[in-house]
Write an enzyme that holds these catalytic residues in place. Structure first.
Site, PDB file in Angstrom:
ATOM      1  N   GLU A 142      39.362  11.518  42.541  1.00  0.00           N
ATOM      2  CA  GLU A 142      38.229  12.213  41.945  1.00  0.00           C
ATOM      3  C   GLU A 142      38.300  13.714  42.248  1.00  0.00           C
ATOM      4  O   GLU A 142      37.866  14.136  43.312  1.00  0.00           O
ATOM      5  CB  GLU A 142      36.924  11.635  42.468  1.00  0.00           C
ATOM      6  CG  GLU A 142      36.758  10.150  42.187  1.00  0.00           C
ATOM      7  CD  GLU A 142      35.447   9.593  42.746  1.00  0.00           C
ATOM      8  OE1 GLU A 142      34.540  10.389  43.109  1.00  0.00           O
ATOM      9  OE2 GLU A 142      35.323   8.373  42.833  1.00  0.00           O
ATOM     10  N   TYR A 143      38.695  14.531  41.366  1.00  0.00           N
ATOM     11  CA  TYR A 143      39.286  14.309  40.051  1.00  0.00           C
ATOM     12  C   TYR A 143      40.485  15.222  39.946  1.00  0.00           C
ATOM     13  O   TYR A 143      40.425  16.356  40.466  1.00  0.00           O
ATOM     14  CB  TYR A 143      38.285  14.640  38.934  1.00  0.00           C
ATOM     15  CG  TYR A 143      36.975  13.907  39.052  1.00  0.00           C
ATOM     16  CD1 TYR A 143      36.880  12.561  38.685  1.00  0.00           C
ATOM     17  CD2 TYR A 143      35.863  14.548  39.558  1.00  0.00           C
ATOM     18  CE1 TYR A 143      35.671  11.885  38.783  1.00  0.00           C
ATOM     19  CE2 TYR A 143      34.654  13.873  39.674  1.00  0.00           C
ATOM     20  CZ  TYR A 143      34.558  12.543  39.292  1.00  0.00           C
ATOM     21  OH  TYR A 143      33.365  11.874  39.418  1.00  0.00           O
ATOM     22  N   GLY A 197      38.438   7.895  46.267  1.00  0.00           N
ATOM     23  CA  GLY A 197      37.011   8.054  46.466  1.00  0.00           C
ATOM     24  C   GLY A 197      36.643   9.517  46.620  1.00  0.00           C
ATOM     25  O   GLY A 197      37.492  10.384  46.859  1.00  0.00           O
ATOM     26  N   TRP A 198      35.347   9.793  46.478  1.00  0.00           N
ATOM     27  CA  TRP A 198      34.854  11.169  46.580  1.00  0.00           C
ATOM     28  C   TRP A 198      35.214  11.768  47.947  1.00  0.00           C
ATOM     29  O   TRP A 198      34.937  11.176  48.984  1.00  0.00           O
ATOM     30  CB  TRP A 198      33.352  11.184  46.379  1.00  0.00           C
ATOM     31  CG  TRP A 198      32.762  12.559  46.357  1.00  0.00           C
ATOM     32  CD1 TRP A 198      32.052  13.149  47.352  1.00  0.00           C
ATOM     33  CD2 TRP A 198      32.824  13.505  45.291  1.00  0.00           C
ATOM     34  NE1 TRP A 198      31.665  14.424  46.976  1.00  0.00           N
ATOM     35  CE2 TRP A 198      32.123  14.669  45.712  1.00  0.00           C
ATOM     36  CE3 TRP A 198      33.415  13.498  44.014  1.00  0.00           C
ATOM     37  CZ2 TRP A 198      31.989  15.793  44.911  1.00  0.00           C
ATOM     38  CZ3 TRP A 198      33.271  14.626  43.216  1.00  0.00           C
ATOM     39  CH2 TRP A 198      32.573  15.745  43.659  1.00  0.00           C
ATOM     40  N   ASP A 224      41.200   1.819  55.243  1.00  0.00           N
ATOM     41  CA  ASP A 224      40.023   1.739  56.104  1.00  0.00           C
ATOM     42  C   ASP A 224      39.740   0.275  56.452  1.00  0.00           C
ATOM     43  O   ASP A 224      39.727  -0.577  55.558  1.00  0.00           O
ATOM     44  CB  ASP A 224      38.791   2.312  55.398  1.00  0.00           C
ATOM     45  CG  ASP A 224      38.849   3.819  55.221  1.00  0.00           C
ATOM     46  OD1 ASP A 224      39.610   4.469  55.970  1.00  0.00           O
ATOM     47  OD2 ASP A 224      38.146   4.338  54.342  1.00  0.00           O
ATOM     48  N   MET A 277      33.242   5.615  35.401  1.00  0.00           N
ATOM     49  CA  MET A 277      32.113   5.830  36.305  1.00  0.00           C
ATOM     50  C   MET A 277      30.930   6.402  35.512  1.00  0.00           C
ATOM     51  O   MET A 277      30.592   7.583  35.606  1.00  0.00           O
ATOM     52  CB  MET A 277      32.532   6.738  37.458  1.00  0.00           C
ATOM     53  CG  MET A 277      33.571   6.085  38.369  1.00  0.00           C
ATOM     54  SD  MET A 277      34.023   7.088  39.805  1.00  0.00           S
ATOM     55  CE  MET A 277      35.084   8.298  39.013  1.00  0.00           C
ATOM     56  N   THR A 278      30.314   5.536  34.739  1.00  0.00           N
ATOM     57  CA  THR A 278      29.194   5.936  33.887  1.00  0.00           C
ATOM     58  C   THR A 278      27.892   5.953  34.693  1.00  0.00           C
ATOM     59  O   THR A 278      26.962   5.181  34.443  1.00  0.00           O
ATOM     60  CB  THR A 278      29.089   5.001  32.671  1.00  0.00           C
ATOM     61  OG1 THR A 278      29.465   3.665  33.043  1.00  0.00           O
ATOM     62  CG2 THR A 278      29.981   5.455  31.554  1.00  0.00           C
ATOM     63  N   TYR A 279      27.876   6.842  35.642  1.00  0.00           N
ATOM     64  CA  TYR A 279      26.696   7.074  36.479  1.00  0.00           C
ATOM     65  C   TYR A 279      26.834   8.442  37.133  1.00  0.00           C
ATOM     66  O   TYR A 279      27.851   9.118  36.966  1.00  0.00           O
ATOM     67  CB  TYR A 279      26.516   5.973  37.528  1.00  0.00           C
ATOM     68  CG  TYR A 279      27.789   5.409  38.138  1.00  0.00           C
ATOM     69  CD1 TYR A 279      28.554   6.156  39.031  1.00  0.00           C
ATOM     70  CD2 TYR A 279      28.224   4.124  37.831  1.00  0.00           C
ATOM     71  CE1 TYR A 279      29.710   5.638  39.595  1.00  0.00           C
ATOM     72  CE2 TYR A 279      29.385   3.600  38.387  1.00  0.00           C
ATOM     73  CZ  TYR A 279      30.124   4.355  39.273  1.00  0.00           C
ATOM     74  OH  TYR A 279      31.281   3.844  39.829  1.00  0.00           O
ATOM     75  N   ASP A 280      25.789   8.863  37.842  1.00  0.00           N
ATOM     76  CA  ASP A 280      25.757  10.194  38.468  1.00  0.00           C
ATOM     77  C   ASP A 280      25.823  11.324  37.447  1.00  0.00           C
ATOM     78  O   ASP A 280      26.265  12.427  37.764  1.00  0.00           O
ATOM     79  CB  ASP A 280      26.897  10.368  39.485  1.00  0.00           C
ATOM     80  CG  ASP A 280      26.768   9.413  40.665  1.00  0.00           C
ATOM     81  OD1 ASP A 280      25.633   8.959  40.929  1.00  0.00           O
ATOM     82  OD2 ASP A 280      27.787   9.121  41.306  1.00  0.00           O
ATOM     83  N   ASP A 329      41.604   5.932  42.603  1.00  0.00           N
ATOM     84  CA  ASP A 329      40.313   6.602  42.443  1.00  0.00           C
ATOM     85  C   ASP A 329      40.429   8.046  42.928  1.00  0.00           C
ATOM     86  O   ASP A 329      39.790   8.448  43.905  1.00  0.00           O
ATOM     87  CB  ASP A 329      39.241   5.831  43.227  1.00  0.00           C
ATOM     88  CG  ASP A 329      37.828   6.306  42.921  1.00  0.00           C
ATOM     89  OD1 ASP A 329      37.691   7.256  42.130  1.00  0.00           O
ATOM     90  OD2 ASP A 329      36.877   5.743  43.482  1.00  0.00           O
ATOM     91  N   ASP A 368      44.103   0.094  42.611  1.00  0.00           N
ATOM     92  CA  ASP A 368      43.170   0.884  41.812  1.00  0.00           C
ATOM     93  C   ASP A 368      43.198   2.313  42.352  1.00  0.00           C
ATOM     94  O   ASP A 368      42.983   2.530  43.548  1.00  0.00           O
ATOM     95  CB  ASP A 368      41.752   0.299  41.933  1.00  0.00           C
ATOM     96  CG  ASP A 368      40.705   1.147  41.223  1.00  0.00           C
ATOM     97  OD1 ASP A 368      40.819   1.304  39.994  1.00  0.00           O
ATOM     98  OD2 ASP A 368      39.778   1.639  41.901  1.00  0.00           O
TER      99      ASP A 368
END
Length: 348
Positions: A145-146, A105-106, A79, A207-210, A143, A141
């Protein structure tokens, strides 16, 4: 007699200082390397859809979001590549900076189809190398998910976990040991066979959030009655139990809050939540987490502050984690209230 002894004494003194210098020279690089090794990492995710340029003084790594598996399932699509180029250009003034492309990414799909085919995996890995060389990156990296989950509206397969392992091995073989290979991981430590990739990857960004929405915290450090699905402490324990060394773990910190949708939107950047009015700030000392309540005492927002970040960074240091990462840089204020807190907690 005096003149005979003097050269001898000078020779002894010279030998002593020469010996001291040799020891010092031999010791100094090792000490420097040890100090560098002890320094933590700070990874900032920087997105393609924002315009703010990060200040390299407060980060060690930038993960550019995002690249994707291409439509042919055998390569990488980036992107806004011009933004990635601008980020890499920061290295000219800040040689310490590492810039990686985060792929996924999501809602970013085609991983399952690509990873299921040995040929496509190999071609994708080769294209990762092309991207690294073309943009002069420090690594990749991943990412995804998942693996095994279609929650993000993407395809999945029960074989995804095994194929994820094969994919990481293929990428490592393609880019070599001199480049970084990292990944983003769900807080619960599921979906990935960490024991099988522990020696292949450099580190894991948890990802220690959400992990919850009001009336629960979404990123609490410890468990309390108000904590969501997985706390930071529980996330680290889950990853270690799954086979990832603690020194390869990086703790995620959100630069955004989660609202109750009715009074506060479900996703709100830190810089925007500071403008909210009519709510009372509260502190959960058991969870070490901030939240806000409305006039009726209802939990309406879960979020971070410099104080909660300081405690998370202290946890990172005390437990021997590699460092901290945050999503995402543009969520902070222009003054950098949160990024300064991360820097002060990890580096200083």
């Amino acid at each position: 007699m005096v003149y005979v002894r003097e050269p001898s004494n000078r020779k002894a003194v010279f030998c002593f200082y020469l010996f001291f210098l040799v020891v010092l020279v031999g010791w100094y690089p090792q000490t420097t390397l040890a100090c560098k090794k002890a320094d933590g990492v700070i990874i900032a995710y920087v997105t393609s859809w924002t315009a703010v340029m990060p200040d390299p003084a407060y980060v060690t790594h930038i993960n550019y979001a995002f690249g994707h598996v291409n439509d042919n399932f055998d390569g990488v699509r980036v992107d806004k590549p011009e933004r990635l180029q601008a980020l890499v250009a920061l290295k000219k003034q800040s040689p310490h900076l590492n810039v990686l492309l985060s792929i996924g990414g999501w809602g970013s799909g085609r991983f399952s189809e690509m990873a299921a085919s040995p040929g496509r995996r190999e071609e994708f890995a080769k294209d990762c190398l092309r991207i690294v060389e073309q943009f002069k990156l420090d690594g990749i990296d991943i990412d995804w998910e998942y693996p095994t989950s279609s929650a993000g509206g993407i395809s999945s397969s029960p074989a995804d976990t095994e194929n994820f392992t094969l994919l990481m091995h293929d990428i490592r073989s393609a880019i070599g040991k001199g480049k970084l290979l990292t990944l983003a991981s769900a807080a619960n430590g599921k979906y990935i066979a960490f024991r099988d990739i522990a020696s292949t990857v450099d580190f894991v960004n948890i990802m220690t959030y959400d992990s919850g929405n009001p009336p629960y915290h979404h990123a609490s450090l410890y468990r309390s009655p108000l904590s969501g699905g997985t706390t930071c402490e529980e996330a680290v324990a889950a990853h270690v139990k799954a086979g990832m060394p603690v020194e390869k773990l990086v703790l995620g910190i959100p630069f955004y809050g989660r609202g109750n949708k009715k009074e506060v939107k479900s996703f709100i950047d830190y810089k925007d939540l500071l403008k909210l009015e009519g709510f009372e700030k509260k502190w959960d000392d058991e969870a070490k987490a901030n939240y806000m309540i409305n006039r009726d005492g209802e939990f309406v927002l879960t979020y971070e502050t410099p104080e909660s970040i300081a405690l998370k960074c202290a946890y990172v240091r005390d437990q021997g984690l590699l460092g901290a990462m945050y999503w995402e840089y543009a969520g902070d204020t222009s003054e950098g209230i949160l990024r300064r807190a991360v820097y002060n907690g990890i580096i200083k």
